[in-house]
Design a protein around this motif. Sequence first.
Motif, PDB file in Angstrom:
ATOM      1  N   LYS A 150       7.838  10.707 -11.796  1.00  0.00           N
ATOM      2  CA  LYS A 150       8.913   9.813 -12.229  1.00  0.00           C
ATOM      3  C   LYS A 150       8.858   8.536 -11.403  1.00  0.00           C
ATOM      4  O   LYS A 150       8.573   8.583 -10.210  1.00  0.00           O
ATOM      5  N   GLN A 151       9.148   7.417 -12.013  1.00  0.00           N
ATOM      6  CA  GLN A 151       9.120   6.147 -11.294  1.00  0.00           C
ATOM      7  C   GLN A 151      10.535   5.589 -11.236  1.00  0.00           C
ATOM      8  O   GLN A 151      11.077   5.164 -12.245  1.00  0.00           O
ATOM      9  N   SER A 152      11.120   5.621 -10.082  1.00  0.00           N
ATOM     10  CA  SER A 152      12.475   5.107  -9.965  1.00  0.00           C
ATOM     11  C   SER A 152      12.570   4.238  -8.704  1.00  0.00           C
ATOM     12  O   SER A 152      12.279   4.691  -7.595  1.00  0.00           O
ATOM     13  N   LYS A 153      12.938   2.985  -8.937  1.00  0.00           N
ATOM     14  CA  LYS A 153      12.821   1.969  -7.891  1.00  0.00           C
ATOM     15  C   LYS A 153      13.524   2.330  -6.577  1.00  0.00           C
ATOM     16  O   LYS A 153      12.942   2.236  -5.508  1.00  0.00           O
ATOM     17  N   ILE A 154      14.784   2.744  -6.702  1.00  0.00           N
ATOM     18  CA  ILE A 154      15.550   2.983  -5.470  1.00  0.00           C
ATOM     19  C   ILE A 154      14.907   4.091  -4.633  1.00  0.00           C
ATOM     20  O   ILE A 154      14.704   3.945  -3.427  1.00  0.00           O
ATOM     21  N   GLU A 155      14.568   5.203  -5.285  1.00  0.00           N
ATOM     22  CA  GLU A 155      13.971   6.315  -4.539  1.00  0.00           C
ATOM     23  C   GLU A 155      12.647   5.896  -3.895  1.00  0.00           C
ATOM     24  O   GLU A 155      12.350   6.273  -2.764  1.00  0.00           O
ATOM     25  N   ILE A 156      11.868   5.117  -4.620  1.00  0.00           N
ATOM     26  CA  ILE A 156      10.583   4.652  -4.068  1.00  0.00           C
ATOM     27  C   ILE A 156      10.832   3.817  -2.815  1.00  0.00           C
ATOM     28  O   ILE A 156      10.189   3.986  -1.781  1.00  0.00           O
ATOM     29  N   ARG A 157      11.823   2.931  -2.891  1.00  0.00           N
ATOM     30  CA  ARG A 157      12.114   2.072  -1.742  1.00  0.00           C
ATOM     31  C   ARG A 157      12.630   2.882  -0.550  1.00  0.00           C
ATOM     32  O   ARG A 157      12.258   2.614   0.594  1.00  0.00           O
ATOM     33  N   VAL A 158      13.478   3.863  -0.839  1.00  0.00           N
ATOM     34  CA  VAL A 158      14.008   4.685   0.256  1.00  0.00           C
ATOM     35  C   VAL A 158      12.860   5.429   0.950  1.00  0.00           C
ATOM     36  O   VAL A 158      12.760   5.433   2.183  1.00  0.00           O
ATOM     37  N   LEU A 211      13.822  11.922   7.522  1.00  0.00           N
ATOM     38  CA  LEU A 211      12.791  12.815   6.970  1.00  0.00           C
ATOM     39  C   LEU A 211      13.358  13.658   5.824  1.00  0.00           C
ATOM     40  O   LEU A 211      12.729  13.823   4.780  1.00  0.00           O
ATOM     41  N   ARG A 212      14.551  14.170   6.014  1.00  0.00           N
ATOM     42  CA  ARG A 212      15.146  15.020   4.964  1.00  0.00           C
ATOM     43  C   ARG A 212      15.448  14.206   3.720  1.00  0.00           C
ATOM     44  O   ARG A 212      15.348  14.711   2.600  1.00  0.00           O
ATOM     45  N   ARG A 213      15.804  12.955   3.919  1.00  0.00           N
ATOM     46  CA  ARG A 213      16.067  12.122   2.752  1.00  0.00           C
ATOM     47  C   ARG A 213      14.765  11.836   1.980  1.00  0.00           C
ATOM     48  O   ARG A 213      14.762  11.781   0.758  1.00  0.00           O
ATOM     49  N   ILE A 214      13.669  11.696   2.701  1.00  0.00           N
ATOM     50  CA  ILE A 214      12.375  11.524   2.024  1.00  0.00           C
ATOM     51  C   ILE A 214      12.099  12.765   1.169  1.00  0.00           C
ATOM     52  O   ILE A 214      11.711  12.669   0.002  1.00  0.00           O
ATOM     53  N   ILE A 215      12.312  13.929   1.766  1.00  0.00           N
ATOM     54  CA  ILE A 215      11.985  15.193   1.092  1.00  0.00           C
ATOM     55  C   ILE A 215      12.794  15.341  -0.200  1.00  0.00           C
ATOM     56  O   ILE A 215      12.273  15.688  -1.251  1.00  0.00           O
ATOM     57  N   ARG A 216      14.059  15.032  -0.124  1.00  0.00           N
ATOM     58  CA  ARG A 216      14.916  15.142  -1.307  1.00  0.00           C
ATOM     59  C   ARG A 216      14.515  14.099  -2.379  1.00  0.00           C
ATOM     60  O   ARG A 216      14.440  14.407  -3.558  1.00  0.00           O
ATOM     61  N   ASN A 217      14.213  12.862  -1.932  1.00  0.00           N
ATOM     62  CA  ASN A 217      13.823  11.841  -2.901  1.00  0.00           C
ATOM     63  C   ASN A 217      12.468  12.163  -3.527  1.00  0.00           C
ATOM     64  O   ASN A 217      12.235  11.886  -4.702  1.00  0.00           O
ATOM     65  N   PRO A 240       0.835  -1.218   0.000  1.00  0.00           N
ATOM     66  CA  PRO A 240       0.000   0.000   0.000  1.00  0.00           C
ATOM     67  C   PRO A 240       0.869   1.267   0.000  1.00  0.00           C
ATOM     68  O   PRO A 240       0.494   2.281  -0.583  1.00  0.00           O
ATOM     69  N   ILE A 241       2.039   1.173   0.638  1.00  0.00           N
ATOM     70  CA  ILE A 241       2.905   2.354   0.729  1.00  0.00           C
ATOM     71  C   ILE A 241       3.654   2.574  -0.588  1.00  0.00           C
ATOM     72  O   ILE A 241       3.667   3.681  -1.123  1.00  0.00           O
ATOM     73  N   THR A 242       4.256   1.520  -1.116  1.00  0.00           N
ATOM     74  CA  THR A 242       4.986   1.698  -2.387  1.00  0.00           C
ATOM     75  C   THR A 242       4.017   2.101  -3.512  1.00  0.00           C
ATOM     76  O   THR A 242       4.347   2.949  -4.344  1.00  0.00           O
ATOM     77  N   ASN A 243       2.816   1.515  -3.491  1.00  0.00           N
ATOM     78  CA  ASN A 243       1.837   1.895  -4.527  1.00  0.00           C
ATOM     79  C   ASN A 243       1.435   3.359  -4.400  1.00  0.00           C
ATOM     80  O   ASN A 243       1.281   4.063  -5.398  1.00  0.00           O
ATOM     81  N   LYS A 244       1.276   3.789  -3.164  1.00  0.00           N
ATOM     82  CA  LYS A 244       0.898   5.182  -2.931  1.00  0.00           C
ATOM     83  C   LYS A 244       2.010   6.112  -3.453  1.00  0.00           C
ATOM     84  O   LYS A 244       1.730   7.109  -4.121  1.00  0.00           O
ATOM     85  N   ILE A 245       3.244   5.760  -3.163  1.00  0.00           N
ATOM     86  CA  ILE A 245       4.355   6.597  -3.630  1.00  0.00           C
ATOM     87  C   ILE A 245       4.333   6.662  -5.161  1.00  0.00           C
ATOM     88  O   ILE A 245       4.442   7.738  -5.747  1.00  0.00           O
ATOM     89  N   LYS A 246       4.135   5.503  -5.786  1.00  0.00           N
ATOM     90  CA  LYS A 246       4.107   5.486  -7.257  1.00  0.00           C
ATOM     91  C   LYS A 246       2.988   6.361  -7.795  1.00  0.00           C
ATOM     92  O   LYS A 246       3.174   7.110  -8.753  1.00  0.00           O
ATOM     93  N   GLN A 274      11.388  15.038  -4.163  1.00  0.00           N
ATOM     94  CA  GLN A 274      11.647  16.058  -5.186  1.00  0.00           C
ATOM     95  C   GLN A 274      12.140  15.390  -6.477  1.00  0.00           C
ATOM     96  O   GLN A 274      11.716  15.739  -7.569  1.00  0.00           O
ATOM     97  N   LEU A 275      13.005  14.405  -6.317  1.00  0.00           N
ATOM     98  CA  LEU A 275      13.517  13.694  -7.491  1.00  0.00           C
ATOM     99  C   LEU A 275      12.399  13.011  -8.263  1.00  0.00           C
ATOM    100  O   LEU A 275      12.407  12.958  -9.487  1.00  0.00           O
ATOM    101  N   LEU A 276      11.444  12.465  -7.511  1.00  0.00           N
ATOM    102  CA  LEU A 276      10.341  11.749  -8.173  1.00  0.00           C
ATOM    103  C   LEU A 276       9.242  12.704  -8.636  1.00  0.00           C
ATOM    104  O   LEU A 276       8.252  12.272  -9.211  1.00  0.00           O
TER     105      LEU A 276
END
Length: 577
Positions: A263-271, A302-308, A252-258, A310-312
Motif C-alpha cells: 500500500k502506498q500512503s504518504k503519511i505512513e511513508i513519511r513517518v 521503533l514501535r511506530r515504524i513497526i505498526r506503520n 533513497p529512504i522514501t523510495n525504498k519504503i515505497k 504493517q499498515l503499508l
Amino acid sequence: MNSEKITETFLKYFEKHKHKIVPSDSLIPEMDTTLLLTSAGMVQFKQALLGKQKPIAPRVANIQRCFRTGDIDEIGDRSHLTFFFMMGSWSFGDYFKEGAVDLAYDLIINGYKFNKDKIWATVFKGNKQVPKDIETKKAWLKYLPKERIVELGEKDNFWIVGNTGPCGPSTEVYYDRGKKFGCKKKSCKPGCDCDRFLEFWNAGVFIQYNKTEDGKLEDLPMKSVDTGAGLERFAALLQNKDSVFDVDIMIPITNKIKSLSKKQSKIEIRVIADHIRGAVFLIADGVRPSNLERGYILRRILRRIIRNAQLLEMKENYMEELVKTVIKTYEGTYYKGFNQKEILNTIEEEKQKFEKTLNKGLKKFKDFNFKKTISGKDAFFLYQSFGFPIEITKDLAKENKLKVDEKGFEKEFKKHQETSRAGVEKKFGGAGSFGEKVAAQHTATHLLHQALKEVLGNEVKQAGSDLTPERIRFDFTFDRKLTDEEKKEVEDIVNKKIKEALPVKLETISLKEAKMNAIGLFEDKYADKVQVVSVGKYSKEICAGPHVKNTKELKHFKIKKEKSSAAGIRRIKAVLD
Ligand code: SER
C-alpha cells in the motif's frame, strides 16, 4: 544543489569568515545532563554561552545531528522531522546582531543564490521583559523592504532550549514558496500556519540572558550569536522539492519504503522515513530501547515504524532493507563507522518483542469499540498490556476519528510509576536474599558509574545496565578498551567507597528540582516526580530501583570482564562477593 554541496558551502563560507569548524556532538549530549538528547547545535556550547567555560574559539561553525521529540506529532507534514542535520554557526562574545544579519544575507544571496525577492525576515516584537529588537530590524533594512520584515512574539522569535539557560530574541529567515503552498488568506505572512512561508534559517538567537528557574532573565557577561538551519529544509528549497522527504538525502529512504510496500500512503511513508533515520542514528550513538528516558524515545519511534509497516503491508525483511539504506545514504559524509550488525540486531530484537503483542493489542482496541474518546485509563491499558506507546494509540484514534485523553494517559502513567516504584521497593525490600542482592548491585552500579567518570573522564555516560543475582552488567559510552591499570583503579575506588560505609539516601523530588540541580537525564514528559539516590556525597543519580542503606552491605566489588558492546560502547561485567 545537492546536500553535500549545501553543507560544504556553509562550512566553507564560515571558515572564510574566521569560524573554527568543529565536529558534530553525539545525540547523547556529553556536556549537558539536563537534556535527554541533543536537540540543537548550541547544546554542546551551553557552558560557553553562559560564560562558565572558555569557548573553543570566538567564532565556530558545524553540522550537528539533532533529535527533537517535541515535533513528533508534526511528522507527516512537509517540513518537520524528529531527526535532522543542523547547520550552525556561533559568535561567542564576538560579532552581534548586525554582524549576524550581514553574514546570513551574504551567504543566502551570494553563496546559495536564493531569489532575493522571496526572502523575508522576522524579528522579536518585544514583551514585558525584553524590548523590541530594533537593532536587528535596522540591520535587515539594509537588505529588505520594511514590508518583508515581520515582528513576531515569543513563540516564534524568542529562543531557549528547554525552560532555563542561555536565551534571547531571534531573527529568522523565511522563503516565500508562492501561493500554491499557501492558505490564500490576505493576512498570510511569516508566522502563518500554512506552508507558503518556510522558515529555513534561525539566522541568529541573540544570546544575552540566562533564564533562571523562577523565570527571571539575568544578563550574561557576554553577548553571543547562535544560528541554526535544518539541512533538509534548505535542500527542499534549493532542490525545489515539495517537502523535506523528497530531497536527495531522503529520497533513497522514501523510495525504498515505497518499493517494499504493497500500500502506498504518504503519511505512513513519511513517518517511517523520519523514524528509521532517527532510530539508526540513536542506536549508532549508543541509545538502546528501554522504558526509560532516551531509551523510551527510541522504543516509541521503533514501535511506530513497526505498526506503520504493517499498515503499508511491507515485505517481511523491510527492517533490514531500511537500515541498510539509511547507513548507505549517510555513511562517510554524515557519520563515520556505523556498526550495521549491532544496529540491525537491536532493531530486530525490538521488532520481535513488539510483534508479539501488537496484533493482540489491535484486536483489543477493536473489542473496546470506543465511542468518541479513548480515556486515559484505556490508553494506559494499551500501553501497559500491549506496549502501545501513546503515538500508536493516537494514530489509531485518528484513523477511527476518535479523540484520546492524553492528559488522562499521563496521569495514569505517573500513578503507575509511583505504584510500581512502591512495588519494587516492597518486592526487593530486604526480605529475600535475591532482593538484597539486587539492591546491593543497584548501589554498586551507581558507584561504578561515578568511578568510571572519575577515571576515564566526565563524558562517560551510562548506556544500559542489567542485573541478575549472579552479576552486574553495565554499558557505558567510551571508545576504547580500558587498560588493566584503569580497571584496577575503578575497582579500587568502588571498594574504597564500600569501606567508607557511605549512607545511601533515597528521596523523591520534583522533576523541576532535579533539573535545577542537573541530576540525571530526562525529557520524560510523563513523570513530574523522580527518585534521587545519593551515595554519601560521592554520587547522585535518578533511579527508581531498590538500594541498600549503606555501602558496607556491598562487601567487595570485582570487575570480571571489560569488552566492546557496540560502536562507542563498552560493557563491564562485575560481581559482588
Ligand atoms: N538554537 C537555535 C535553533 O535551534 C539556533 O540554532 O533554532
